[in-house]
Design a protein around this motif. Structure first.
Motif, PDB file in Angstrom:
ATOM      1  N   ARG A   1      70.121  84.830  84.349  1.00 19.56           N
ATOM      2  CA  ARG A   1      69.398  83.805  85.079  1.00 19.56           C
ATOM      3  C   ARG A   1      69.936  82.438  84.661  1.00 19.56           C
ATOM      4  O   ARG A   1      70.207  82.214  83.488  1.00 19.56           O
TER       5      ARG A   1
ATOM      6  N   ARG B   1      73.391  87.655  94.197  1.00 20.42           N
ATOM      7  CA  ARG B   1      74.041  86.373  94.471  1.00 20.42           C
ATOM      8  C   ARG B   1      74.639  86.296  95.881  1.00 20.42           C
ATOM      9  O   ARG B   1      75.862  86.308  96.041  1.00 20.42           O
TER      10      ARG B   1
ATOM     11  N   HIS C   1      71.563  82.343  93.454  1.00 16.23           N
ATOM     12  CA  HIS C   1      71.175  83.372  92.485  1.00 16.23           C
ATOM     13  C   HIS C   1      69.695  83.662  92.706  1.00 16.23           C
ATOM     14  O   HIS C   1      68.894  82.728  92.773  1.00 16.23           O
TER      15      HIS C   1
END
Length: 112
Positions: A3, A33, A47
């Motif tokens: 992350r 992604r 993301h």
């Protein structure tokens, strides 16, 4: 993938609409992604971290925290309720409905 080390840019309701090339259900998990169509002439890498689930399958939807690659390049292009196409390369695989704009740089202001 890890992350990103900053707060997310957006909170969205992500709907996965595409199947795999063989017609079977597709599944994506946190760390996914894809690219977002932020303007008619601009797509951005992103993301996803799914909230309350590890992922989502074709035909399902889930809330997701989203980080965009270069928010300064498309400042003031998002508003609550906006629907954004989500793709893998040239193939649209889903839709993201904007629920919350966390990064104020991205929010379209009616004041100009």
């Amino acid at each position: 993938m890890a992350r990103p080390p900053r707060p997310p840019d957006l909170i969205v309701n992500f709907s996965l609409t595409a199947c795999r090339s063989d017609g079977s259900l597709k599944e994506v998990i946190s760390g996914y992604r894809p690219i977002y169509k932020v303007r008619t002439d601009y797509w951005s890498s992103s993301h996803h971290e799914f909230v309350g689930a590890t992922g989502v399958c074709t035909g399902q939807q889930c809330e997701a925290e989203v980080w965009l690659l270069s928010p300064k390049a498309y400042a003031h292009t998002f508003w609550l309720g906006r629907r954004v196409e989500v793709a893998e390369g040239s193939r649209v695989v889903g839709i993201a409905d904007i629920l919350k704009i966390v990064n104020p740089l991205l929010e379209l202001s009616i004041d100009g």
